[in-house]
Design a protein around this motif. Structure first.
Motif, PDB file in Angstrom:
ATOM      1  N   PRO C  10       2.459   5.256   2.929  1.00 41.01           N
ATOM      2  CA  PRO C  10       3.246   4.798   3.396  1.00 41.01           C
ATOM      3  C   PRO C  10       4.549   4.530   4.313  1.00 41.01           C
ATOM      4  O   PRO C  10       4.736   4.661   5.218  1.00 41.01           O
ATOM      5  CB  PRO C  10       3.473   2.495   2.950  1.00 41.01           C
ATOM      6  CG  PRO C  10       2.747   2.794   1.224  1.00 41.01           C
ATOM      7  CD  PRO C  10       2.517   4.313   1.209  1.00 41.01           C
ATOM      8  N   LYS C  16       6.616   5.187   9.835  1.00 42.92           N
ATOM      9  CA  LYS C  16       7.594   4.683   9.553  1.00 42.92           C
ATOM     10  C   LYS C  16       7.525   4.283  11.581  1.00 42.92           C
ATOM     11  O   LYS C  16       8.098   3.318  11.905  1.00 42.92           O
ATOM     12  CB  LYS C  16       8.744   5.109   8.971  1.00 42.92           C
ATOM     13  CG  LYS C  16       9.147   4.453   8.230  1.00 42.92           C
ATOM     14  CD  LYS C  16      10.383   3.783   7.818  1.00 42.92           C
ATOM     15  CE  LYS C  16      10.508   3.371   6.772  1.00 42.92           C
ATOM     16  NZ  LYS C  16      10.406   4.371   5.300  1.00 42.92           N
ATOM     17  N   LEU C  18       5.737   4.972  13.727  1.00 47.54           N
ATOM     18  CA  LEU C  18       4.467   3.676  14.439  1.00 47.54           C
ATOM     19  C   LEU C  18       5.132   2.225  14.220  1.00 47.54           C
ATOM     20  O   LEU C  18       4.635   1.551  15.053  1.00 47.54           O
ATOM     21  CB  LEU C  18       2.939   3.529  13.658  1.00 47.54           C
ATOM     22  CG  LEU C  18       2.106   4.546  14.332  1.00 47.54           C
ATOM     23  CD1 LEU C  18       0.547   3.851  13.498  1.00 47.54           C
ATOM     24  CD2 LEU C  18       2.042   3.906  15.448  1.00 47.54           C
ATOM     25  N   LYS C  19       4.993   2.669  12.584  1.00 44.36           N
ATOM     26  CA  LYS C  19       6.014   0.651  12.577  1.00 44.36           C
ATOM     27  C   LYS C  19       6.374  -0.079  13.685  1.00 44.36           C
ATOM     28  O   LYS C  19       6.967  -0.707  13.646  1.00 44.36           O
ATOM     29  CB  LYS C  19       6.679   0.443  11.545  1.00 44.36           C
ATOM     30  CG  LYS C  19       6.257  -0.161  10.247  1.00 44.36           C
ATOM     31  CD  LYS C  19       4.626  -0.876  10.341  1.00 44.36           C
ATOM     32  CE  LYS C  19       3.393  -0.063   9.830  1.00 44.36           C
ATOM     33  NZ  LYS C  19       3.956   1.514   9.374  1.00 44.36           N
ATOM     34  N   PHE C  20       8.227   1.153  14.390  1.00 45.33           N
ATOM     35  CA  PHE C  20       8.703   0.281  15.297  1.00 45.33           C
ATOM     36  C   PHE C  20       8.689   0.062  16.793  1.00 45.33           C
ATOM     37  O   PHE C  20       9.175   0.580  17.285  1.00 45.33           O
ATOM     38  CB  PHE C  20      10.251   0.891  14.540  1.00 45.33           C
ATOM     39  CG  PHE C  20      10.468   0.399  13.433  1.00 45.33           C
ATOM     40  CD1 PHE C  20      11.606  -0.470  13.189  1.00 45.33           C
ATOM     41  CD2 PHE C  20      10.759   1.773  12.399  1.00 45.33           C
ATOM     42  CE1 PHE C  20      12.141  -0.746  11.802  1.00 45.33           C
ATOM     43  CE2 PHE C  20      11.567   0.783  10.557  1.00 45.33           C
ATOM     44  CZ  PHE C  20      11.796  -0.063  10.501  1.00 45.33           C
ATOM     45  N   GLY C  21       7.098   0.668  16.175  1.00 48.55           N
ATOM     46  CA  GLY C  21       6.691   0.456  17.903  1.00 48.55           C
ATOM     47  C   GLY C  21       7.336   1.285  18.875  1.00 48.55           C
ATOM     48  O   GLY C  21       7.440   1.149  20.178  1.00 48.55           O
ATOM     49  N   TRP C 186      -2.186  -8.435   9.661  1.00 50.58           N
ATOM     50  CA  TRP C 186      -0.787  -7.779   8.135  1.00 50.58           C
ATOM     51  C   TRP C 186      -1.103  -6.861   8.398  1.00 50.58           C
ATOM     52  O   TRP C 186       0.224  -6.047   7.488  1.00 50.58           O
ATOM     53  CB  TRP C 186      -1.984  -8.907   6.820  1.00 50.58           C
ATOM     54  CG  TRP C 186      -2.295  -9.955   7.520  1.00 50.58           C
ATOM     55  CD1 TRP C 186      -3.792 -10.150   7.541  1.00 50.58           C
ATOM     56  CD2 TRP C 186      -1.102 -10.974   7.646  1.00 50.58           C
ATOM     57  NE1 TRP C 186      -3.405 -11.659   8.010  1.00 50.58           N
ATOM     58  CE2 TRP C 186      -2.175 -11.469   7.720  1.00 50.58           C
ATOM     59  CE3 TRP C 186       0.281 -11.059   7.776  1.00 50.58           C
ATOM     60  CZ2 TRP C 186      -1.397 -13.626   8.125  1.00 50.58           C
ATOM     61  CZ3 TRP C 186       0.698 -12.441   7.493  1.00 50.58           C
ATOM     62  CH2 TRP C 186      -0.344 -13.680   7.794  1.00 50.58           C
ATOM     63  N   GLU C 187      -1.725  -5.518   8.150  1.00 55.78           N
ATOM     64  CA  GLU C 187      -1.237  -4.351   7.913  1.00 55.78           C
ATOM     65  C   GLU C 187      -1.753  -3.144   9.170  1.00 55.78           C
ATOM     66  O   GLU C 187      -2.460  -3.775   9.590  1.00 55.78           O
ATOM     67  CB  GLU C 187      -1.205  -3.611   6.286  1.00 55.78           C
ATOM     68  CG  GLU C 187      -3.247  -3.831   5.787  1.00 55.78           C
ATOM     69  CD  GLU C 187      -3.546  -3.343   5.059  1.00 55.78           C
ATOM     70  OE1 GLU C 187      -2.643  -3.168   4.189  1.00 55.78           O
ATOM     71  OE2 GLU C 187      -4.512  -3.758   4.045  1.00 55.78           O
ATOM     72  N   GLU C 208      -0.745  -3.244  14.394  1.00 56.98           N
ATOM     73  CA  GLU C 208      -0.175  -3.926  13.215  1.00 56.98           C
ATOM     74  C   GLU C 208       0.951  -5.191  13.763  1.00 56.98           C
ATOM     75  O   GLU C 208       1.850  -4.817  14.418  1.00 56.98           O
ATOM     76  CB  GLU C 208       0.451  -2.947  12.354  1.00 56.98           C
ATOM     77  CG  GLU C 208       0.977  -4.136  11.115  1.00 56.98           C
ATOM     78  CD  GLU C 208       2.270  -3.114  10.350  1.00 56.98           C
ATOM     79  OE1 GLU C 208       2.809  -1.705  10.753  1.00 56.98           O
ATOM     80  OE2 GLU C 208       2.404  -3.848   8.751  1.00 56.98           O
ATOM     81  N   GLY C 209       1.007  -7.045  13.325  1.00 56.29           N
ATOM     82  CA  GLY C 209       1.712  -7.509  13.507  1.00 56.29           C
ATOM     83  C   GLY C 209       1.479  -8.378  14.481  1.00 56.29           C
ATOM     84  O   GLY C 209       2.464  -9.004  15.101  1.00 56.29           O
TER      85      GLY C 209
END
Lengths: 447, 298, 318
Positions: C10, C16, C18-21, C186-187, C208-209
């Motif tokens: 991860p 990362k 992806l995570k921050f959109g 959730w993930e 996610e989220g």
């Protein structure tokens, strides 16, 4: 008389100046410890952002867990501070001077920590601006956002008004051993306050109005938070008395926090002459009254649910007594009875015992919040039919506990920093000097 | 001594199988899949006839239509095949050939027309063939108000070997209305001895916003005549709700909030922030008062 | 053209990213996408879209609308329609084809279901029954009322959709829904990385989220096709149609909605909550199958779900 006042005040200042001086080794150690805990919390947060919320214990049914419990708890403590501070001021309570600052500080600091927990619960932090851009008035969360923003502003103004005279005194006091930037800060913040009659009058008016506002806002804002839960249809949440229930429980928890902080500061700065047993007993009495109210509301809630025994209420009560038995007992029995006994009996009204009771009250009320949020979500209308235990029952994971600890550490850290900036006791005298603040070394009268 | 031949033979067999496996993989030869071919014919009130061939194949998830396959249609007589046309199946697996009423179709002495459809097969799909034999017939549908009772009328005729129209007697006819996803049956009717049938117009039938509805009359899967269909339109149906543009209401779930909420919010915020403003003004005035005094005293 | 998806640790920079959109989730935004737009033989840019059959195809970029346009259009309901679903509990035997087809069509991870089948038993002496439950698309949707940013909305045709671009993941809607219809991501799941243009009407790709739920296959309705679950059910349990037309169909038979409800005594689940759901149930009278058939050939992990139900408990003790 003015010279007396001057002497009194300067004597007090002499006593409190050390607090505001450069921090000693012990202070540094304390602050570093707290910072480490806060950093651990930040680490947990980074893990959460990287791995997703799956590393918390929240799942599709229990979507709100420890974070929301902490949020409600901190907001409750904050509103308690505001309510107590505002009331003490408005009613010109004679013994308020030594403790009112603590109440005001609690109000603003807890208000800064609480919303952080909501942010932890939000799945897409990068879209937070949407709340402002696309906010819907019909949503209780929008009401809460508006309410909290209003409250933060109000509490800052209230604190500032209260602290203004002390800052003016500090600005003028020569005996302070502090950095030049702080001296400058005091000068700017003091707003040229010289004790002029006009200034006093304006300050008094503004403080009175803000005190009244802060009380009203605290009640409204916390009710809004309660309505976030009670407007949904979830069994256990959809209760008509949630508004007043939350407010009472909030102020109750706040008195507990106040007593603990009073005890700590009394010990550290040797304020035995200022924060006396009388103060503890008085706040203790407030705590007793609130314990009674809290017990009353809780009993009313559960009696209604249990007696009517509607199916989903029954399931909820069963969950409470099966899985959360000890939490229920501590929160609703011990948490109610202990203050009643301790404050009720004169013999037991000593400072250590009252403080221990306060700690128990804090824990009991945190558990009460937990019992409000989690068991309801674990018993929805449609039974949870899943084969994964973590989707059926909620258990907080290390991430959530570390962040809880981090939040508490942050609270204490901010408090420590705040009392390095302003005296923890309301120093400036005027004609409102409390008869309890006696000359040094005189024995404190009984009762 | 004996072991060596056994080992040798087993190795040979293994090698042989392996080779076959590899060859079959490399050459990509797959067995052609069996197909289901359904062939039917429809005759409409205006005289057009369609021949519908539907090809599907069965796999794990069920029946899958086969697209892009060539189907050849024939109208055979005793002697010849009489190729009509070749149509490719569409995405739904159907190949539809439309014959106009003017087309000359070959029928046998008993008035029965034969049709054959053939799919010649591809490397992927097996060849298949189907045929159907029908007599020519036609139904029509109309509306009438008899004794101020609204009715749907239906007539059926059969065209015999001499080319005469003879009433189609004792046939089950179903009436349908088209709905969003399918046809909904509204009446289970029949044609009497004289080839005529009637049914009350359903009072609770919903049409479009003007009350217009198309009604289909069908005789389905008849052994002698195939499928017959007729359609007619009327505005006797009930008007449908919801075609009018929606007036945006103010509810909890609409984009616009109820008025009382907005007003309450404005009043409360104005009240609270008004007080804040007052306090801030007091602070500013305190500052000013101090400055003035300072200036005065210097 | 297949892309190897890097689903390892991860901490990798891709995740990362992806995570921050920063990714729009679509190939439509050039340069910002995890899956850069490909070029076809003619040299034009292509993007991936999800067909109404649940397949991912590449089409020329110019021929499809952008995500933003799709979101804007998804707020308009199909004019004149008001969709309703009727589920016949007398015929349901927990074949779970509806669940499977729905997961397939919406590219859901195997542990997340928009359509869920419960084993319910209203009280000790009443009959247990299998209860398929999609989102009810209520006429008084509490989930829509409580959303602070308007990420979920109700259209004029009754369908309630979620806009994954706007959702902040506060999960208030999930507590607002009394029927547990919504799920949360959730993930990050690898199935999210389809790279298709986002369309709220088919809710793919999920993010996610954010929250998502059954959408009554609104993209298929646009093309006049029935939702996946309706077609997939081998017993014809689920009927779907338009209340204004007073007609529902399960793919085989088409019946008059008002007549069906009247004749078979249809009802809505937890009517007293006042949510005014748009899914009706026909009571399990004259069952086609005994309840036991629902456990035939059922996966172990799914069987375990029902181990705490009164029916299973009584079954094992008696």
């Amino acid at each position: 008389m003015s010279s007396n006042k001057h002497t009194d005040t300067s004597a007090m200042l002499q006593e409190f100046a050390p607090q505001l001086n450069r921090p000693g080794t012990k202070s540094w150690i304390w602050m570093i410890l707290l910072t480490i805990l806060v950093l651990l919390g930040i680490y947990a947060l980074i893990m959460q952002i990287a791995h997703g919320h799956i590393i918390t214990g929240m799942r599709d049914n229990v979507v709100w867990g420890i974070y929301i419990v902490n949020f409600i708890f901190f907001m409750g403590v904050s509103y308690a501070g505001a309510l107590i501070g505002g009331s003490l001021h408005l009613f010109r309570v004679k013994w308020r001077k030594p403790i009112i600052r603590i109440a005001e500080l609690i109000a603003i600091i807890a208000l800064l920590i609480g919303p952080l927990y909501i942010l932890l619960c939000i799945g897409r932090l990068d879209r937070l601006p949407n709340l402002a851009l696309f906010g819907r008035i019909q949503s209780p969360i929008t009401w809460d956002v508006i309410a909290i923003s209003t409250d933060i502003f109000g509490c800052i103004i209230f604190l500032y008004l209260s602290v203004l005279r002390d800052i003016a005194l500090l600005r003028d006091y020569e005996g302070l051993n502090i950095a030049p930037w702080r001296k400058k800060l005091y000068r700017i913040l003091a707003l040229n306050y010289r004790g002029l009659p006009e200034q006093q009058e304006r300050l008094k008016r503004a403080t009175d109005i803000m005190a009244a506002m802060v009380i009203a806002i605290a009640i409204i804002v916390y009710s809004v938070l309660a309505w976030i839960f009670s407007v949904t249809l979830q069994p256990g949440w959809h209760s008509t008395i949630f508004g007043p229930y939350f407010v009472i429980a909030a102020v109750y928890s706040g008195t507990g926090v106040m007593i603990v902080i009073m005890y700590i500061y009394r010990k550290i700065y040797h304020l035995e002459n200022y924060i006396t047993q009388k103060h503890f007993v008085n706040i203790g009495v407030i705590m007793l009254v609130l314990a009674a109210f809290y017990g009353y509301f809780t009993f009313s809630e559960y009696l209604t649910k249990w007696y009517g025994s509607e199916k989903n209420d029954e399931i909820l009560i069963k969950v409470l007594f099966d899985r959360y038995y000890w939490a229920f007992v501590i929160s609703n029995y011990i948490g109610v009875l202990m203050p009643l006994i301790v404050i009720g009996f004169r013999r037991l009204r000593t400072i250590p015992i009252i403080t221990i009771t306060a700690v128990v009250v804090i824990i009991a009320l945190w558990l009460n919040r937990y019992l409000i949020v989690v068991p309801t979500l674990e018993s929805p209308y449609l039974p949870i039919q899943d084969n994964r235990t973590d989707w059926i029952h909620y258990t907080g994971t290390w991430v959530e506990w570390v962040l809880t600890l981090g939040g508490i550490a942050a609270f204490m850290l901010f408090f420590t920093l705040a009392t390095r900036l302003v005296p923890v006791i309301h120093v400036s005298g005027e004609d409102e000097v409390s008869p309890l603040i006696s000359v040094k070394n005189e024995k404190v009268p009984e009762e | 001594m004996k072991k060596i031949p056994v080992i040798f033979i087993s190795r040979l067999i293994a090698f042989f199988f392996l080779t076959v496996l590899i060859i079959s993989q490399v050459s990509g030869q797959e067995e052609p899949v069996a197909v289901n071919l359904k062939f039917s014919t429809w005759k409409y009130a205006d005289g057009t006839r369609t021949l519908v061939a539907r090809i599907t194949s069965t796999n794990d998830s069920g029946e899958v239509p086969a697209e892009g396959l060539d189907v050849n249609f024939f109208n055979p007589s005793e002697k010849e095949e009489n190729f009509i046309a070749s149509i490719k199946t569409g995405p739904d697996g159907k190949a539809v050939l439309t014959l106009q009423s003017s087309s000359k179709l070959i029928s046998g002495p008993d008035g029965i027309m034969k049709f054959v459809c053939r799919f010649d097969g591809t490397p992927k799909f097996e060849a298949s063939e189907a045929d159907v034999a029908v007599k020519d017939a036609r139904i029509s549908i109309g509306f009438a108000e008899i004794d101020s009772v609204r009715k749907i009328t239906c007539q059926g005729v059969m065209i015999n070997e001499k080319g005469e129209e003879v009433p189609l007697a004792n046939m089950d006819v179903y009436l349908f209305v088209p709905r969003m996803f399918s046809m909904q049956k509204i009446v289970d009717g029949w044609l009497e001895e004289d080839g005529e049938g009637e049914s009350d117009f359903p009072a609770d039938l919903v049409g479009d916003s003007a009350g217009v509805v198309k009604i289909y009359a069908r005789i389905e899967e008849n052994a002698d005549f195939g499928n017959l269909e007729a359609v007619a339109e009327t505005n006797w149906a009930l008007k449908k709700h919801g075609d009018n543009p929606e007036v945006p209401t103010r509810e909890l779930w609409t984009p616009i909030a109820p008025l009382w909420m907005i007003i309450t919010l404005i009043i409360m915020l104005a009240g609270v922030w008004g007080h804040y403003l007052y306090a801030i003004i007091q602070l500013i005035l305190i500052n000013r008062a101090g400055k003035v005094k300072k200036e005065n005293s210097e | 053209m297949s892309e190897k998806i890097n689903k390892d640790n991860p901490g990798s920079s891709r995740r990362k990213f992806l995570k921050f959109g920063l990714i729009s989730g679509a190939g439509a935004v050039a340069g910002g996408s995890l899956f850069p737009s490909c070029t076809d033989e003619s040299g034009g840019e292509t993007v991936k879209v999800l067909t109404t059959d649940g397949k991912i195809v590449e089409v020329p970029k110019a021929s499809v609308k952008t995500s933003r346009q799709l979101i804007q259009e998804s707020k308009q309901g199909i004019p004149g329609r008001k969709f309703v679903m009727v589920i016949d509990l007398a015929k349901c035997k927990n074949a779970r084809k509806c669940v499977d087809k729905c997961q397939e069509g919406h590219h859901l991870p195997s542990h997340q279901e928009y359509m869920r089948v419960y084993l319910l038993q209203d009280s000790d002496k009443t009959a247990p029954y299998w209860f398929p439950k999609p989102c009810f698309h209520c006429d008084n949707p509490l989930c829509v009322s409580v959303c602070p940013v308007g990420a979920t909305f109700k259209r004029s045709d009754g369908i309630v959709l979620v806009d994954n671009e706007r959702c902040i993941g506060c999960k208030f809607c999930m507590t607002g829904c009394p029927y547990s219809a919504r799920i949360f991501a959730w993930e990050h799941e690898t199935v999210f990385e389809t790279g298709v243009v986002y369309n709220p009407e088919n809710s793919v790709p999920h993010r996610e989220g954010t929250v998502s739920k059954c959408v009554f296959c609104a993209d298929r309705l646009d093309e006049g096709k029935l939702p996946h679950c309706v077609i997939a059910c081998p017993m014809g349990v689920i009927y779907f149609g338009d209340v204004n037309e007073d007609s529902v169909t399960n793919g085989d038979e088409t019946v008059k909605f008002s007549e069906l409800i009247l004749k078979r005594s249809g009802y809505r689940y937890l009517e007293s909550l006042g949510t005014r759901p748009n899914v009706y149930y026909l009571p399990p009278v004259n069952r086609q199958f005994p309840i036991e058939r629902g456990f035939d050939g059922l996966d172990e992990s799914i069987q375990e779900r029902y181990k705490d139900t009164p029916y299973v408990k009584n079954r094992t003790t008696s």
